[in-house]
Design a protein around this motif. Sequence first.
Motif, PDB file in Angstrom:
ATOM      1  N   THR A  38       0.832  -1.197   0.000  1.00  0.00           N
ATOM      2  CA  THR A  38       0.000   0.000   0.000  1.00  0.00           C
ATOM      3  C   THR A  38       0.866   1.247   0.000  1.00  0.00           C
ATOM      4  O   THR A  38       1.944   1.271   0.596  1.00  0.00           O
ATOM      5  CB  THR A  38      -0.927   0.055   1.227  1.00  0.00           C
ATOM      6  OG1 THR A  38      -0.121   0.049   2.414  1.00  0.00           O
ATOM      7  CG2 THR A  38      -1.879  -1.139   1.255  1.00  0.00           C
ATOM      8  N   ILE A  39       0.374   2.270  -0.670  1.00  0.00           N
ATOM      9  CA  ILE A  39       1.003   3.586  -0.641  1.00  0.00           C
ATOM     10  C   ILE A  39      -0.135   4.603  -0.635  1.00  0.00           C
ATOM     11  O   ILE A  39      -1.063   4.508  -1.441  1.00  0.00           O
ATOM     12  CB  ILE A  39       1.976   3.798  -1.833  1.00  0.00           C
ATOM     13  CG1 ILE A  39       2.753   5.110  -1.666  1.00  0.00           C
ATOM     14  CG2 ILE A  39       1.264   3.710  -3.170  1.00  0.00           C
ATOM     15  CD1 ILE A  39       3.953   5.228  -2.593  1.00  0.00           C
ATOM     16  N   THR A  40      -0.089   5.515   0.307  1.00  0.00           N
ATOM     17  CA  THR A  40      -1.169   6.490   0.436  1.00  0.00           C
ATOM     18  C   THR A  40      -0.604   7.865   0.749  1.00  0.00           C
ATOM     19  O   THR A  40       0.512   8.004   1.244  1.00  0.00           O
ATOM     20  CB  THR A  40      -2.155   6.106   1.558  1.00  0.00           C
ATOM     21  OG1 THR A  40      -1.436   6.057   2.804  1.00  0.00           O
ATOM     22  CG2 THR A  40      -2.823   4.775   1.292  1.00  0.00           C
ATOM     23  N   MET A  41      -1.431   8.837   0.471  1.00  0.00           N
ATOM     24  CA  MET A  41      -1.125  10.206   0.848  1.00  0.00           C
ATOM     25  C   MET A  41      -2.423  10.796   1.382  1.00  0.00           C
ATOM     26  O   MET A  41      -3.392  10.950   0.647  1.00  0.00           O
ATOM     27  CB  MET A  41      -0.616  11.002  -0.345  1.00  0.00           C
ATOM     28  CG  MET A  41      -0.026  12.312   0.025  1.00  0.00           C
ATOM     29  SD  MET A  41       0.939  12.928  -1.365  1.00  0.00           S
ATOM     30  CE  MET A  41       1.395  14.483  -0.703  1.00  0.00           C
ATOM     31  N   ALA A  42      -2.455  11.053   2.681  1.00  0.00           N
ATOM     32  CA  ALA A  42      -3.647  11.610   3.307  1.00  0.00           C
ATOM     33  C   ALA A  42      -3.784  13.068   2.911  1.00  0.00           C
ATOM     34  O   ALA A  42      -2.789  13.790   2.805  1.00  0.00           O
ATOM     35  CB  ALA A  42      -3.553  11.476   4.822  1.00  0.00           C
ATOM     36  N   LYS A  43      -5.009  13.493   2.684  1.00  0.00           N
ATOM     37  CA  LYS A  43      -5.305  14.899   2.381  1.00  0.00           C
ATOM     38  C   LYS A  43      -4.389  15.435   1.274  1.00  0.00           C
ATOM     39  O   LYS A  43      -3.469  16.207   1.521  1.00  0.00           O
ATOM     40  CB  LYS A  43      -5.196  15.748   3.642  1.00  0.00           C
ATOM     41  CG  LYS A  43      -5.757  17.138   3.483  1.00  0.00           C
ATOM     42  CD  LYS A  43      -5.635  17.932   4.765  1.00  0.00           C
ATOM     43  CE  LYS A  43      -6.028  19.365   4.519  1.00  0.00           C
ATOM     44  NZ  LYS A  43      -5.739  20.213   5.652  1.00  0.00           N
ATOM     45  N   LYS A  44      -4.666  15.042   0.075  1.00  0.00           N
ATOM     46  CA  LYS A  44      -3.861  15.503  -1.067  1.00  0.00           C
ATOM     47  C   LYS A  44      -4.053  17.001  -1.265  1.00  0.00           C
ATOM     48  O   LYS A  44      -5.171  17.503  -1.213  1.00  0.00           O
ATOM     49  CB  LYS A  44      -4.261  14.743  -2.324  1.00  0.00           C
ATOM     50  CG  LYS A  44      -3.934  13.266  -2.219  1.00  0.00           C
ATOM     51  CD  LYS A  44      -4.450  12.513  -3.406  1.00  0.00           C
ATOM     52  CE  LYS A  44      -4.263  11.036  -3.183  1.00  0.00           C
ATOM     53  NZ  LYS A  44      -5.196  10.237  -3.923  1.00  0.00           N
ATOM     54  N   PRO A  45      -2.972  17.727  -1.480  1.00  0.00           N
ATOM     55  CA  PRO A  45      -3.076  19.189  -1.631  1.00  0.00           C
ATOM     56  C   PRO A  45      -3.697  19.575  -2.964  1.00  0.00           C
ATOM     57  O   PRO A  45      -3.656  18.817  -3.934  1.00  0.00           O
ATOM     58  CB  PRO A  45      -1.617  19.640  -1.562  1.00  0.00           C
ATOM     59  CG  PRO A  45      -0.858  18.472  -2.089  1.00  0.00           C
ATOM     60  CD  PRO A  45      -1.610  17.258  -1.622  1.00  0.00           C
ATOM     61  N   THR A  46      -4.266  20.773  -3.009  1.00  0.00           N
ATOM     62  CA  THR A  46      -4.833  21.302  -4.254  1.00  0.00           C
ATOM     63  C   THR A  46      -4.260  22.675  -4.602  1.00  0.00           C
ATOM     64  O   THR A  46      -4.458  23.150  -5.707  1.00  0.00           O
ATOM     65  CB  THR A  46      -6.366  21.424  -4.146  1.00  0.00           C
ATOM     66  OG1 THR A  46      -6.690  22.267  -3.033  1.00  0.00           O
ATOM     67  CG2 THR A  46      -7.019  20.066  -3.967  1.00  0.00           C
ATOM     68  N   LYS A  47      -3.577  23.299  -3.658  1.00  0.00           N
ATOM     69  CA  LYS A  47      -3.042  24.648  -3.871  1.00  0.00           C
ATOM     70  C   LYS A  47      -1.522  24.635  -3.922  1.00  0.00           C
ATOM     71  O   LYS A  47      -0.865  23.889  -3.204  1.00  0.00           O
ATOM     72  CB  LYS A  47      -3.490  25.577  -2.745  1.00  0.00           C
ATOM     73  CG  LYS A  47      -4.986  25.794  -2.707  1.00  0.00           C
ATOM     74  CD  LYS A  47      -5.356  26.753  -1.603  1.00  0.00           C
ATOM     75  CE  LYS A  47      -6.862  26.963  -1.572  1.00  0.00           C
ATOM     76  NZ  LYS A  47      -7.263  27.867  -0.506  1.00  0.00           N
ATOM     77  N   ALA A  48      -0.978  25.508  -4.760  1.00  0.00           N
ATOM     78  CA  ALA A  48       0.466  25.675  -4.837  1.00  0.00           C
ATOM     79  C   ALA A  48       0.970  26.297  -3.547  1.00  0.00           C
ATOM     80  O   ALA A  48       0.249  27.014  -2.859  1.00  0.00           O
ATOM     81  CB  ALA A  48       0.826  26.558  -6.030  1.00  0.00           C
ATOM     82  N   GLY A  49       2.218  25.998  -3.204  1.00  0.00           N
ATOM     83  CA  GLY A  49       2.821  26.602  -2.023  1.00  0.00           C
ATOM     84  C   GLY A  49       3.825  25.687  -1.358  1.00  0.00           C
ATOM     85  O   GLY A  49       4.143  24.608  -1.863  1.00  0.00           O
ATOM     86  N   LYS A  50       4.301  26.134  -0.211  1.00  0.00           N
ATOM     87  CA  LYS A  50       5.296  25.392   0.556  1.00  0.00           C
ATOM     88  C   LYS A  50       4.587  24.436   1.506  1.00  0.00           C
ATOM     89  O   LYS A  50       3.595  24.790   2.139  1.00  0.00           O
ATOM     90  CB  LYS A  50       6.193  26.348   1.337  1.00  0.00           C
ATOM     91  CG  LYS A  50       7.056  27.197   0.447  1.00  0.00           C
ATOM     92  CD  LYS A  50       7.977  28.083   1.235  1.00  0.00           C
ATOM     93  CE  LYS A  50       8.808  28.907   0.259  1.00  0.00           C
ATOM     94  NZ  LYS A  50       9.934  29.564   0.903  1.00  0.00           N
ATOM     95  N   TYR A  51       5.138  23.228   1.597  1.00  0.00           N
ATOM     96  CA  TYR A  51       4.596  22.179   2.450  1.00  0.00           C
ATOM     97  C   TYR A  51       5.734  21.426   3.118  1.00  0.00           C
ATOM     98  O   TYR A  51       6.863  21.423   2.631  1.00  0.00           O
ATOM     99  CB  TYR A  51       3.786  21.169   1.633  1.00  0.00           C
ATOM    100  CG  TYR A  51       2.517  21.709   1.039  1.00  0.00           C
ATOM    101  CD1 TYR A  51       1.307  21.568   1.702  1.00  0.00           C
ATOM    102  CD2 TYR A  51       2.518  22.351  -0.195  1.00  0.00           C
ATOM    103  CE1 TYR A  51       0.126  22.049   1.151  1.00  0.00           C
ATOM    104  CE2 TYR A  51       1.345  22.841  -0.755  1.00  0.00           C
ATOM    105  CZ  TYR A  51       0.149  22.682  -0.072  1.00  0.00           C
ATOM    106  OH  TYR A  51      -1.016  23.170  -0.608  1.00  0.00           O
ATOM    107  N   THR A  52       5.398  20.747   4.202  1.00  0.00           N
ATOM    108  CA  THR A  52       6.291  19.759   4.797  1.00  0.00           C
ATOM    109  C   THR A  52       5.666  18.407   4.531  1.00  0.00           C
ATOM    110  O   THR A  52       4.526  18.157   4.939  1.00  0.00           O
ATOM    111  CB  THR A  52       6.453  19.976   6.305  1.00  0.00           C
ATOM    112  OG1 THR A  52       7.015  21.270   6.543  1.00  0.00           O
ATOM    113  CG2 THR A  52       7.357  18.918   6.918  1.00  0.00           C
ATOM    114  N   LEU A  53       6.375  17.548   3.820  1.00  0.00           N
ATOM    115  CA  LEU A  53       5.917  16.190   3.554  1.00  0.00           C
ATOM    116  C   LEU A  53       6.568  15.274   4.584  1.00  0.00           C
ATOM    117  O   LEU A  53       7.791  15.210   4.678  1.00  0.00           O
ATOM    118  CB  LEU A  53       6.302  15.759   2.140  1.00  0.00           C
ATOM    119  CG  LEU A  53       6.068  14.282   1.793  1.00  0.00           C
ATOM    120  CD1 LEU A  53       4.578  13.927   1.879  1.00  0.00           C
ATOM    121  CD2 LEU A  53       6.631  13.972   0.411  1.00  0.00           C
ATOM    122  N   VAL A  54       5.739  14.581   5.366  1.00  0.00           N
ATOM    123  CA  VAL A  54       6.223  13.635   6.363  1.00  0.00           C
ATOM    124  C   VAL A  54       5.816  12.240   5.895  1.00  0.00           C
ATOM    125  O   VAL A  54       4.630  11.944   5.758  1.00  0.00           O
ATOM    126  CB  VAL A  54       5.641  13.929   7.758  1.00  0.00           C
ATOM    127  CG1 VAL A  54       6.162  12.922   8.773  1.00  0.00           C
ATOM    128  CG2 VAL A  54       5.969  15.352   8.182  1.00  0.00           C
TER     129      VAL A  54
END
Length: 112
Positions: A38-54
């Motif tokens: 399995t591979i998942t990403m909770a709450k996929k972003p929709t807006k451009a900008g800076k993020y921290t990916l954990v």
Amino acid sequence: MRKRTVVVLAAMTIAAIAALPVIAATPKLTGTVGPGFTITMAKKPTKAGKYTLVVSDKSSSHNFHLKGPGVNVRTSVAKTGTKSFAITLAKGRYTFVCDPHSSFMKGSFIIK
């Protein structure tokens, strides 16, 4: 001399407090790979900008690889654990895959 030290310390404290909202405002994205296939990403972003990916990498036979416009980050296949990345998302399509199993362990999102 003591009065000057107090003024300098007060100015430094005010500057640090003023910077806190900027630091705290960086949204966090959460990715998980494993322990099964399995591979998942909770709450996929929709807006451009800076993020921290954990990323929580729970398998030594998988990795989490995010790629898209200006972004190409990944965890190691052999290692497990949590890893954080500072990323900037721009308009475009992003994919996240497990490199050894990319034909079926994958996902994507679009930034508009």
